[in-house]
Design a protein around this motif. Structure first.
Motif, mmCIF file in Angstrom:
data_model
loop_
_atom_site.group_PDB
_atom_site.id
_atom_site.type_symbol
_atom_site.label_atom_id
_atom_site.label_comp_id
_atom_site.label_asym_id
_atom_site.label_seq_id
_atom_site.Cartn_x
_atom_site.Cartn_y
_atom_site.Cartn_z
ATOM 1 N N LEU A 1 -21.829 -6.960 -6.441
ATOM 2 C CA LEU A 1 -23.206 -7.426 -6.157
ATOM 3 C C LEU A 1 -23.859 -8.816 -6.220
ATOM 4 N N SER A 2 -24.261 -9.048 -5.286
ATOM 5 C CA SER A 2 -24.831 -10.611 -5.221
ATOM 6 C C SER A 2 -26.321 -10.711 -4.961
ATOM 7 N N GLY A 3 -26.873 -11.920 -4.695
ATOM 8 C CA GLY A 3 -28.248 -12.241 -4.570
ATOM 9 C C GLY A 3 -28.714 -12.349 -6.128
ATOM 10 N N THR A 4 -30.143 -12.188 -6.227
ATOM 11 C CA THR A 4 -30.904 -12.374 -7.428
ATOM 12 C C THR A 4 -31.337 -10.998 -8.034
ATOM 13 N N ASP B 1 -27.760 -2.592 -17.085
ATOM 14 C CA ASP B 1 -26.481 -3.299 -16.971
ATOM 15 C C ASP B 1 -26.017 -3.874 -15.713
ATOM 16 N N LEU B 2 -26.363 -4.930 -15.746
ATOM 17 C CA LEU B 2 -25.862 -5.728 -14.458
ATOM 18 C C LEU B 2 -24.579 -6.680 -14.450
ATOM 19 N N SER B 3 -23.739 -6.148 -15.531
ATOM 20 C CA SER B 3 -22.401 -7.237 -15.977
ATOM 21 C C SER B 3 -21.552 -7.267 -14.916
ATOM 22 N N TYR B 4 -20.779 -8.318 -14.909
ATOM 23 C CA TYR B 4 -19.743 -8.644 -14.028
ATOM 24 C C TYR B 4 -19.921 -8.256 -12.525
ATOM 25 N N ASN B 5 -20.975 -9.117 -12.217
ATOM 26 C CA ASN B 5 -21.072 -9.000 -10.751
ATOM 27 C C ASN B 5 -21.059 -10.457 -10.044
ATOM 28 N N ASN B 6 -21.803 -10.638 -9.151
ATOM 29 C CA ASN B 6 -21.988 -12.009 -8.374
ATOM 30 C C ASN B 6 -23.659 -12.352 -8.425
ATOM 31 N N LEU B 7 -24.215 -12.228 -9.047
ATOM 32 C CA LEU B 7 -25.777 -12.252 -9.374
ATOM 33 C C LEU B 7 -25.582 -13.794 -9.568
ATOM 34 N N GLN B 8 -27.104 -14.360 -9.089
ATOM 35 C CA GLN B 8 -27.467 -15.648 -9.266
ATOM 36 C C GLN B 8 -29.071 -15.865 -9.309
ATOM 37 N N ILE C 1 -23.801 -10.357 -18.656
ATOM 38 C CA ILE C 1 -22.724 -10.989 -18.906
ATOM 39 C C ILE C 1 -21.618 -10.887 -17.581
ATOM 40 N N GLY C 2 -20.840 -11.930 -17.425
ATOM 41 C CA GLY C 2 -20.123 -12.113 -16.196
ATOM 42 C C GLY C 2 -20.697 -12.439 -14.830
ATOM 43 N N ASN C 3 -21.842 -12.933 -14.810
ATOM 44 C CA ASN C 3 -22.778 -13.175 -13.620
ATOM 45 C C ASN C 3 -22.786 -14.925 -14.073
ATOM 46 N N ASN C 4 -21.920 -15.765 -13.600
ATOM 47 C CA ASN C 4 -21.840 -17.065 -14.026
ATOM 48 C C ASN C 4 -23.097 -18.032 -13.122
ATOM 49 N N ALA C 5 -23.845 -17.502 -12.206
ATOM 50 C CA ALA C 5 -24.820 -18.335 -11.533
ATOM 51 C C ALA C 5 -25.951 -18.130 -11.757
ATOM 52 N N LEU C 6 -26.310 -17.358 -12.990
ATOM 53 C CA LEU C 6 -27.654 -17.012 -13.515
ATOM 54 C C LEU C 6 -28.492 -18.032 -14.230
ATOM 55 N N CYS C 7 -29.585 -18.097 -14.386
ATOM 56 C CA CYS C 7 -30.413 -19.149 -15.013
ATOM 57 C C CYS C 7 -31.681 -18.744 -15.539
ATOM 58 N N GLY C 8 -32.191 -19.470 -16.423
ATOM 59 C CA GLY C 8 -33.594 -18.988 -16.839
ATOM 60 C C GLY C 8 -33.706 -17.936 -17.727
#
Length: 939
Positions: free
Chosen positions: A520-523, A538-545, A563-570
């Motif tokens: 999964l991607s996007g926000t 549980d949203l772990s190990y996707n491509n969320l940002q 965990i496992g979504n390296n482009a998340l912030c805040g």
């Protein structure tokens, strides 16, 4: 002189007779008053027990016809009594029935009870009695029934003296703390028909000499520590034999010999030896048991070997449970001969091979559970023939191939479909959308692939959907938003891509959402942070940002996994993620001129205020104030009635106008002069706890309903009486012929002021009741659950048509609750009346439409056989449902109400065709009642 002596003798005789009568009068009255003195609480039930009236008219007291001042019955069952049983009870020496069941009486059973030599029935069910059963109970030589169940403080052993009661036919001592052995003297009870001693601490041999009893039909000894004699085969009348939850053992043919002996019990209908320590091979003679056997339960043992190939001989079986044993081999094809089977369970064994396609012949099946075995091969498409199936459980096997589309099209499956942890493959059939009643679907741990079909959105009542551990691809269907019943959704460990749908936040029942280990991607949608229902995410190990919202479950570290979504912030500081960069949207907002940022909201607010004002005055101009109506009736055009109108119309609530009284108030016949109509007025006792809630419940229910088969409300009154106290009343149309209860249960003298109801009249009434219930469940929005359907709440008008009334504990389903079950939290407690309450309510389950259907079934049976579910003949293990079911189909005329007028204008009542049609009619309606009052709501 002789004449004078004769006169003196007659005078003395008359004086002695009067003295004796007065003595017995005073003795029985005194004993009752002494009994009352030991009762600490009675909810007003014993208010009539005072010397201003004859004690023979006191509530629960019945005096004899020949000895009219002697008490022959004291029945205070379910009256909310608390306190102790006075020893003075032993002075009521003419008493034949003593029933103090379902109260809160404590301390010991007084030994004086042994003085009641005429006592026939002793019922002390479900109190908190302690001590032991008095041994001198054997002096009550007329006793036919001793039922002292559900008193956990009752200890000691079963008195051997009970074996001296020559007429005893029912001995029920279940769910106490009785220990020791079953006395051999009980083998002398030659008239004993029911022996029920479950849930105690008994040990040793079941009963020496048990085979000498010619009448014993019900032997319930579950949950003890007993062993089995081999002479059971002599019990020719034995119908039910329950030995579950003991410490029974059998390791070889000799120890399994009791099964051989049961082959001689040709009337046997139920055998339960589950939850014991039986081991060794399953005895072959099992398949030679009575063809009348309806349920066979051997689960939770250590039994090995194979299922006999001739299991199909037991053609009467409705329930077969071999679960949790050590069975091997295959399920025999002959299983397909058990066409009456409703429940089939083989779970947790070592069975293998293919599931036999002959199971598809079992068209009556409601439940199939065969999980935790080693079955292989495909699921037979013939399972699609099981059109009544409510649940299918085949998890933890080695099944392969596709899911047959026929299974997805089963119209009845509603409880669950569990195919998890197999080797099934291919796409999920589009027909999954046909499972519109299914609540739980488990597909985890298979090899399913392809996209999740959009049709799954048709499953609006589904609560649990587990599809983790597969290879589903594509995006998450937008149609998930339609699944408003979802509580748990698990799509973990698949190959899903795209974004997280923001409409998940609209699923107001969703508590757990697992989307980890996908692509999964996007926000993360802001709306997820606004969800008030979501408890785990549980949203772990996707491509969320992008920025993580800070609301709802997203601020609870213990229930959130990202965990496992390296482009998340805040997000909240505790996540220790980098701050997010400024967004253009914020900058652009600053570019808006200040005067516009102020003016636009101001103008909008003014417009909104104007619309509210205009709407209010428009409505006010069209609405007539109704100060005497509660807010629930504000939207209904009801005529106004004042307190003084009701006071005058009921002749100041005179006793002569009173029709009856209940828990929350009294019911009167009255006349509303301004409308010139006769009415029924229910006046609520506002001092009674729960009265206001009952009034509110009636208002809430009745304001929504309009149907010819529901009691019509004319108006209501919420005002102040002459004493300045709150006054609340509901005014209904007057039902000239009273309640159905009074018609089907004439009083002891056979006089209830009515002639007997004909068969066709009863059928018409039954149709009206079903019409009313169908409307409440399916015809009004939101639906209403009555919760107290019974004959006394069904009223008959001048034309003998029925109207369902008394919505005092009804539940209204609002739009936010499930379509089948509603929140069960209530101050009222278990909903309904004893005998009509659905069994699942006693287990704490939420009220439901199924509960009303159970009450309907009991009511239908009662209407046509003339016995109430609380009749003294129906006790533990024997119920109105069982009584009716046992008579199907051949003995239906034997149990039919003898007061039914069968002729209906037919000149020749012996006409063969008329008798045949009458029997068919009774058979059909009682069968319907039996089906409606099954033990499980899913049935």
């Amino acid at each position: 002189m002789l004449l004078l002596q004769l006169l003196l003798l007659l005078s003395a005789t008359a004086t002695n007779s009067a003295t004796a009568s007065s003595s017995s009068h005073d003795g029985d009255e005194g004993a009752l008053l002494a009994f009352k003195a030991k009762i600490s609480s009675h909810s007003g039930v014993l208010d009539s027990w005072n010397q201003s009236t004859s004690y023979c008219s006191w509530e629960g007291v019945t005096c004899g016809k020949q000895h009219r001042w002697r008490v022959v019955s004291l029945n205070l069952s379910s009256k909310g009594l608390a306190g102790t049983i006075s020893p003075a009870i032993g002075n009521l020496t003419f008493m034949r029935l003593l029933d103090l069941s379902y109260n809160s009486l404590h301390d010991e059973i007084p030994a004086s009870i042994g003085s009641l030599m005429r006592l026939r029935r002793l019922h002390l069910v479900q109190n908190t009695l302690t001590g032991v059963i008095p041994s001198n109970i054997s002096r009550c030589i007329s006793l036919r029934e001793i039922i002292i169940q559900n008193n956990k403080g009752l200890q000691g052993s079963i008195p051997a003296e009970i074996g001296n009661l020559p007429a005893l036919s029912f001995l029920g001592l279940d769910n106490n703390s009785i220990s020791g052995t079953i006395q051999s003297s009980l083998g002398n009870l030659s008239r004993l028909a029911v022996l029920s001693l479950s849930d105690n601490y008994l040990e040793g041999l079941i009963l020496a000499g048990i085979g000498n009893n010619p009448y014993l039909g019900f032997l319930q000894l579950s949950d003890n520590d007993l062993s089995v004699p081999a002479e059971l085969g002599k019990l020719q009348q034995l119908e039910v034999f329950a030995l579950d939850e003991n410490m029974l053992e059998a390791n070889n043919e000799e120890e399994w010999e009791f099964i051989d002996s049961l082959v001689n019990c040709s009337r046997l209908q139920g055998l339960d030896i589950g939850f014991n320590r039986f081991s060794g091979k399953l005895p072959t003679p099992l398949v030679n048991l009575s063809i009348n056997l309806r349920w066979l339960q051997i689960s939770n043992n250590n039994i090995s070997g194979v299922i006999p190939s001739d299991i199909g001989n037991l053609v009467g079986l409705e329930e077969l449970d071999f679960s949790i044993n050590l069975l091997t081999g295959v399920i025999p094809e002959s299983i397909g001969k058990l066409t009456r089977l409703q429940q089939l369970a083989f779970a947790s064994n070592y069975l293998s091979g293919h599931l036999p396609s002959s199971i598809g012949n079992l068209s009556s099946l409601l439940q199939v559970y065969a999980g935790d075995n080693s079955f292989e091969g495909p699921i037979p498409p013939s399972f699609g023939n099981l059109r009544k199936l409510l649940l299918l459980g085949l998890p933890n096997n080695s099944l392969t191939g596709l899911i047959p589309s026929e299974i997805m099209e089963l119209p009845s499956i509603s409880m669950f479909l569990d195919l998890s942890n197999n080797m099934l493959e291919g796409p999920l059939p589009l027909e999954v959308g046909s499972l519109v009643y299914l609540r739980q679907l488990f597909l985890s741990g298979n090899n399913f692939s392809g996209e999740i079909p959009d049709t799954i959105g048709n499953c609006r009542v589904m609560e649990f959907l587990l599809m983790d551990g597969n290879s589903f691809q594509g995006s998450i269907p937008a149609t998930f938003k339609n699944m408003t019943g979802l509580t748990v959704l698990n799509l973990t460990d698949n190959k899903l891509n795209g974004s997280i749908p923001g409409n998940f936040a609209t699923l107001t029942n969703l508590q757990e959402l697992y989307l980890g280990h996908n692509n999964l991607s996007g926000t993360i949608p802001d709306l997820l942070g606004n969800s008030t229902s979501l408890l785990r995410l549980d949203l772990s190990y996707n491509n969320l940002q992008g920025e993580i919202p800070k609301g709802g479950v997203l601020k609870n570290l213990t229930r959130l996994s990202i965990i496992g979504n390296n482009a998340l912030c805040g997000g909240i500081p505790q996540l220790h993620l980098p701050k997010c960069a400024s967004f253009c949207a914020r900058k652009n907002r600053k570019d808006i001129p200040k005067f516009l940022r102020i003016t636009i909201p101001t103008i909008g607010s003014l417009i909104l205020l104007f619309l509210v004002w205009a709407g209010f005055h428009h409505r006010k101009s069209k609405t007539v104030p109704k100060k005497d109506l509660p807010p629930q009736f504000a939207e209904i055009e009801l005529p106004i009635v004042l307190y003084n109108d009701i006071l005058k119309g009921t002749n100041e609530f005179s006793e002569a106008n009173m029709l009856g009284k209940g828990r929350y108030g009294r019911v009167y016949k009255g006349t509303l002069e301004n409308q010139a109509i006769v009415v029924t007025v229910k006046v609520f006792n506002v001092q009674q706890s729960g009265s206001y809630k009952s009034f509110q419940a009636k208002c809430e229910a009745l304001r929504r309903v309009r149907h010819r088969c529901l009691l019509k409300i004319i108006t209501c009154c919420s005002s102040i009486n002459h004493q300045g106290q709150d006054f609340r009343a509901l005014v209904f149309e007057f039902m000239a012929n009273g309640s159905l209860d009074g018609w089907i249960h004439p009083n002891l003298d056979g006089q209830n002021g009515h002639r007997a109801l004909s068969l066709s009249q009863r059928m018409d009434i039954a149709v009206d009741i079903v019409d009313a219930l169908d409307y409440l469940h399916n015809g009004c929005q939101p639906l209403i659950i009555h919760c107290d359907l019974k004959p006394s709440n069904i009223l008959l008008n001048q034309e003998m048509r029925a109207c369902v009334g008394d919505f005092g504990i009804a539940r209204v389903l609002d739009e936010t609750t499930s379509t089948q079950h509603i929140n069960s939290s209530s101050t009222i407690g278990i909903r309904g009346s004893i005998g009509y309450i659905a069994p699942e309510y006693g287990e704490g389950l939420a009220v439901s439409t199924s509960g009303d259907v159970f009450s309907l079934g009991i009511t239908l049976i009662e209407m046509f056989i003339g016995k109430s579910p609380t009749d003294d003949i129906f006790r533990y293990g024997i119920s109105l449902h069982y009584y009716a079911e046992a008579a199907l189909p051949d003995k239906i005329m034997e149990i039919a109400d003898s007061n039914i007028s069968l002729h209906d204008g037919v000149n020749n009542s012996n006409d063969t065709r008329h008798i045949t049609r009458t029997r068919e009619c009774l058979l059909a309606v009682i069968q319907l009642g039996v089906l409606c009052s099954k033990q499980l709501p899913t049935e």
